[in-house]
Structures are given as C-alpha cells and as structure tokens.
Design a protein around this motif. Sequence first.
Motif, PDB file in Angstrom:
ATOM      1  N   TRP A  89       0.847  -1.259  -0.052  1.00  0.00           N
ATOM      2  CA  TRP A  89       0.011   0.084   0.067  1.00  0.00           C
ATOM      3  C   TRP A  89       0.829   1.337  -0.020  1.00  0.00           C
ATOM      4  O   TRP A  89       0.778   2.307  -0.765  1.00  0.00           O
ATOM      5  N   MET A  90       2.081   1.451   0.741  1.00  0.00           N
ATOM      6  CA  MET A  90       2.769   2.632   0.749  1.00  0.00           C
ATOM      7  C   MET A  90       3.632   2.358  -0.573  1.00  0.00           C
ATOM      8  O   MET A  90       3.637   3.640  -1.163  1.00  0.00           O
ATOM      9  N   PHE A  91       3.874   1.387  -1.208  1.00  0.00           N
ATOM     10  CA  PHE A  91       4.679   1.445  -2.464  1.00  0.00           C
ATOM     11  C   PHE A  91       3.597   2.030  -3.557  1.00  0.00           C
ATOM     12  O   PHE A  91       3.899   2.645  -4.512  1.00  0.00           O
ATOM     13  N   GLY A  92       2.337   2.029  -3.293  1.00  0.00           N
ATOM     14  CA  GLY A  92       1.447   2.543  -4.159  1.00  0.00           C
ATOM     15  C   GLY A  92       0.923   3.806  -4.200  1.00  0.00           C
ATOM     16  O   GLY A  92       0.687   4.511  -5.188  1.00  0.00           O
ATOM     17  N   PHE A  93       1.094   4.272  -2.868  1.00  0.00           N
ATOM     18  CA  PHE A  93       0.329   5.606  -2.596  1.00  0.00           C
ATOM     19  C   PHE A  93       1.409   6.710  -2.407  1.00  0.00           C
ATOM     20  O   PHE A  93       1.358   7.946  -2.444  1.00  0.00           O
ATOM     21  N   ALA A  94       2.589   6.106  -1.675  1.00  0.00           N
ATOM     22  CA  ALA A  94       3.636   7.241  -1.679  1.00  0.00           C
ATOM     23  C   ALA A  94       4.143   7.814  -2.594  1.00  0.00           C
ATOM     24  O   ALA A  94       4.748   9.144  -2.777  1.00  0.00           O
ATOM     25  N   PHE A 109      -1.841  15.924  -5.070  1.00  0.00           N
ATOM     26  CA  PHE A 109      -2.846  15.283  -5.623  1.00  0.00           C
ATOM     27  C   PHE A 109      -3.454  15.816  -6.899  1.00  0.00           C
ATOM     28  O   PHE A 109      -4.407  15.374  -7.312  1.00  0.00           O
ATOM     29  N   SER A 110      -2.581  16.830  -7.334  1.00  0.00           N
ATOM     30  CA  SER A 110      -3.198  17.470  -8.623  1.00  0.00           C
ATOM     31  C   SER A 110      -3.090  16.781  -9.990  1.00  0.00           C
ATOM     32  O   SER A 110      -3.785  17.200 -10.767  1.00  0.00           O
ATOM     33  N   SER A 111      -2.445  15.690  -9.984  1.00  0.00           N
ATOM     34  CA  SER A 111      -2.606  14.698 -11.057  1.00  0.00           C
ATOM     35  C   SER A 111      -3.808  14.030 -11.144  1.00  0.00           C
ATOM     36  O   SER A 111      -4.073  13.481 -12.208  1.00  0.00           O
ATOM     37  N   LEU A 112      -4.541  14.113 -10.286  1.00  0.00           N
ATOM     38  CA  LEU A 112      -6.111  13.471 -10.212  1.00  0.00           C
ATOM     39  C   LEU A 112      -6.871  14.257 -11.271  1.00  0.00           C
ATOM     40  O   LEU A 112      -7.705  13.642 -11.757  1.00  0.00           O
ATOM     41  N   ARG A 113      -6.510  15.517 -11.638  1.00  0.00           N
ATOM     42  CA  ARG A 113      -7.401  16.021 -12.474  1.00  0.00           C
ATOM     43  C   ARG A 113      -6.971  15.698 -13.914  1.00  0.00           C
ATOM     44  O   ARG A 113      -8.023  15.995 -14.825  1.00  0.00           O
ATOM     45  N   THR A 167      -7.352   4.694 -20.846  1.00  0.00           N
ATOM     46  CA  THR A 167      -6.254   3.960 -20.731  1.00  0.00           C
ATOM     47  C   THR A 167      -5.674   3.438 -19.327  1.00  0.00           C
ATOM     48  O   THR A 167      -5.372   2.325 -19.458  1.00  0.00           O
ATOM     49  N   ILE A 168      -5.948   4.147 -18.314  1.00  0.00           N
ATOM     50  CA  ILE A 168      -5.621   3.700 -17.133  1.00  0.00           C
ATOM     51  C   ILE A 168      -6.655   2.558 -16.645  1.00  0.00           C
ATOM     52  O   ILE A 168      -6.246   1.419 -16.089  1.00  0.00           O
ATOM     53  N   THR A 169      -7.571   2.445 -17.060  1.00  0.00           N
ATOM     54  CA  THR A 169      -8.833   1.488 -16.748  1.00  0.00           C
ATOM     55  C   THR A 169      -8.490   0.172 -17.459  1.00  0.00           C
ATOM     56  O   THR A 169      -8.520  -0.885 -16.803  1.00  0.00           O
ATOM     57  N   SER A 204       2.891   8.865 -13.898  1.00  0.00           N
ATOM     58  CA  SER A 204       3.128   7.323 -13.229  1.00  0.00           C
ATOM     59  C   SER A 204       2.788   7.134 -11.984  1.00  0.00           C
ATOM     60  O   SER A 204       2.253   6.004 -11.680  1.00  0.00           O
ATOM     61  N   ALA A 205       2.842   7.988 -11.278  1.00  0.00           N
ATOM     62  CA  ALA A 205       2.358   8.076  -9.773  1.00  0.00           C
ATOM     63  C   ALA A 205       0.942   7.727  -9.818  1.00  0.00           C
ATOM     64  O   ALA A 205       0.263   7.061  -9.159  1.00  0.00           O
ATOM     65  N   LEU A 206      -0.013   8.464 -10.663  1.00  0.00           N
ATOM     66  CA  LEU A 206      -1.155   8.115 -10.596  1.00  0.00           C
ATOM     67  C   LEU A 206      -1.863   6.961 -11.260  1.00  0.00           C
ATOM     68  O   LEU A 206      -2.577   6.308 -10.587  1.00  0.00           O
TER      69      LEU A 206
END
Length: 542
Positions: A137-142, A303-307, A317-319, A457-459
Amino acid sequence: MSSDPAAHTSPDAKSPMLPSSPPSKSSAHSEPEIVLDLPHTNGSDLQRLTQQTGSTHSDMFQRFKISVKALTWGVPPEVDPRSYPRRKKIQIAGALSICSLIGGLGQHIYAPSLLQVQIEFQTTTFLVNLTISLWAWMFGFAPTLWSVVGDTAGRKRVFFCSWLIFLASCVICWQSSSISMLIFGRALQGASACAVWIVGSGTISDLFEIHERGKALGFFQSGGIIGPILGPPLGGIIGATLGWRATFIFLLALGCAGMIIILFFVPETLRTKFVPAPPKTLNATSSLREKVIAVLTSRYNPFSSLRFLRYWFVSFTITTATCVTLYFWSWLTYAPTAWSANYGFNETIVGLAYLPFAVGQFSGAQLGGYLSDREIRRSSERNNGARRPEDRLRVIPYAMVPFCVGVVGLSWSVQSKVHVAVPLICLALAGVGFMTVNNVTTVYLVDIFTTRASAISALIQVIKTGVAASAPLWSISLLSNWDLGRYFTAIVILSALSSTLCLAVVKWGYEARTLKVEWREKEPAASASVDVVVEEQSDAKE
C-alpha cells in the motif's frame, strides 16, 4: 534551480557529473603568488599573499561543496539530456533499473519467514501479514509525494533522499524488538522503494525521444519486475539458514551498493533550462476563488495529477491497465494455496514457481517497448511526419492474446491438476501479455505528459494499487461461490472488454486531445511542456 553552481567551478577540478563550462574569473587567480625574498616584502605584499591564500582555500571549499551537491542533490544539466551519447543514456537507465530491482526485492523477500516472525514476537497472523500488505500500500500511494519533488525540484534529490530512508528502514527492520516496530520499518521501506520506480520514469522521459522511449522504459522496468519475483526464493534460502533478520541485513548491503550507484552513475536530468516554466496566474488582485483553484491545480499539489482523469483518453487507458492488474494481485494471493493444494508444493517450490512469470514479464516489457516504438515510427509515415502517441495503443489487442490464453490456461489447468509444465507455460504467457499492456499504457501517458512523467506514473500506480490490490479482499466472496477457473475467466473477459477502450483512444484520442486540451502536434518535450502549461493556465481561468 535559479543559479547554476557549475559556472563557478574551475576546469581542473570538475566532477565527472558536471558538464564542462568555461573558466570563471575567480579561477584565474586561484593559485597564490610565492614570495621568495621575504626580508624585502612589505606589509602590503604579505597582506596580498594572505588574502590570495585564503581565497584559494575558499575556492577549494567551494569546489568541494559543488562536487558534494552534484553527487547527492544534483545540478541541472547544461545540455539537453536527449543529446547525450547513447551509451551514457543506457548507463543511466541501467543504473536506475538495478536500484529498482533492489527496492523491489523488499516486497516479499522475507515472506517465507513469516512464521519465524510470528513465533518470535508472539503475535497474530493478521499483524504479521500486515507487514507485507502495508509495504504494497505504501509503495502504491507514496509516489504522489515523490512525483511532486521529482517533476519540480529535481530527480536526483528524490533518488538520494528516498534511498537514505530505504537504508534506514532496513536497519529498523533488522533491529526490530516488536511487531509494531517491524510494521513501521516495512511501511518506510515500501514508501521509499517506490521512488526510483516512479521518478525513474521521468528520467527516462528526460533522456529518450518518443520513437525510442518505449524500449528504454521497458529496459528500465525490467529491474522492478524481476525484484519482487526473486525476493521469495532468495528470502526462503536466507531465512532458512540465517533467520528472518538476515534478509534485512542482505537488503541493507544491497542498499549500500545502490547508494553508490545513485551517487556516481545517476546525474540530474530534469530539463529546467530547456522547458518553459508554468506561467504565474496569480497577482495582488486575484480573488480567493482564483487562489484556491491555483493551489488545487498547481504541480506542487501532490494530488493535482488526479485532474488528469477528466480527460477520457487518460481514464480509458488507465482502466485497461487496472483491469489487467487485477489478475496479477489475485494470482499473487491465491498462488501459494493453489500450488500447495493441487501439486503439494512447499514454500521454496512455490517461490520458484514465480520464475516463469518473471521471465514472461521481462519479455513482455522488452516486447511492448519494441512494438510500441515501431508503431510510433509507422505513425510518422501515416500522418505526414507527425508522431501521434495514441498509435502506441495499437499494440494492446495483440498483447491481449497471450494474456487471455495464459490466464485462462493457468487457472483451469491448476484447478484440473494437469501436468505442472502446462500451468507454468501459461504463467509465462500471462506475464508476457500483462507486462506488454502495462508498458504500452505507461509509455503512452508519459508521452503526452512529458514534463509531468513522474506525476502521471504515480497516478497510474495509485489507481492500480487502490483497485487491484484490494481484489483479494472482495474476491473472497466470489471464490466462495465460484471456482478458480471461473474467477480468472471473469477477469479475462473484463480485461478483454476494457481493451476496446484503448482502441477508442487510437481512433478518437488524438483529435480530442488536440482540440479540447490544446496539445500541440509536435511531440518533443518542449512542446509537451507547453501542453502542460496550457492546461494549468486553463485551469486557473476556470
């Protein structure tokens, strides 16, 4: 970033990490004058000698500081990194691949020794398993935090700081006196190990042009692919012979080697001098609403990449990548039980059974990069010299063939207890298709967000981890009613349907991107950065 320290460095003391620069004015007087006839020197001569000697010491100290900064913090490149010799670019990508391999080893390296941990700390199975899941989880969200620094302040400082934390986490895990201390150390380990994997994508974007970026990213990703797969068999051998704490001593030793690689073989590549900065949209008369929007859409907001998800071609593509990743996390969870129940594998053999999947993933990363780069070259022929990143996604339907065949064959053959060679071959095929899809979708998104490569990439990592890594939780109820074959067949059907979304991006994505978001057709990173500037400016005006 506002000044270039390399401009104050004399030619004879350059660090190998620094580009060449003309001698500065101060360096012309760096050598002190030697006065031989001291009895006849007056006070002013001695004063001048003292000042010059002091200046020499100051210059030496300044050069030392610049060298240390170049090794640890990094300095902006003097020339566009895309113009580096190919050998140097491959060296940088290879160094980052080795570091991502070391970081990935930590995911499951001590998983075979979980029983030893539970017995030593006299704790519950839930808390012991938490040391594994919390790492993931930390690898995914950090990455949302690391990507902000990597895309704005510099790549190398992220590598250096995160690796210091990684080394510290290895020491904490090694010296843990309680399960809570071990959980804390594992959380730090996951949060730090992800930085090279995520921000390294930005470095690849800095170094390689669009027509070679897919193959380069596949080469870089190879380390992060192999690391988690090699972890269990290595950890099983080390844990069985030396105990579970020895696995973290082993990681610490590898981490020290990784730090040397980062210091001496990974320069700063963020093109701050070759990419226009986003325009300032605020002034003294800006309203509160404008200020709030500016903060929310700023690249300094983690969290700006969420936009970016508001663009349908990004969401589609992410789906597709997320649906394919459902298989990965589900198989990691149920593989030990399936192998032991149907084939009688022990923990060591279960760990070795992951190796075909690692070979398939490695092959898929290289194949996906090669095929998507070929599609970019063909795109130039189709579109009068213009290279459209969307054409990369033409590879997705071909990648779905080995993925679907491999996953369906793996699940049903294991359930039917056919000869073990059949599921192992299917496991390798599934790895090829799985990694090809992930490589192609990642490179496409990096292509269209070149200056926000770490952020995008983080998103991808956050969404795939948030959705796919939770699959073992909600799949329990499905498996209580379905068998293994039906469950994975459902994942295959879902993944195949989601691949049609990428075909929609191929057909209509370019027009939507250029008309609605005002991306420019010319691809090189300078134009891509203008695209990001345009979107940030449009956000501020909304």
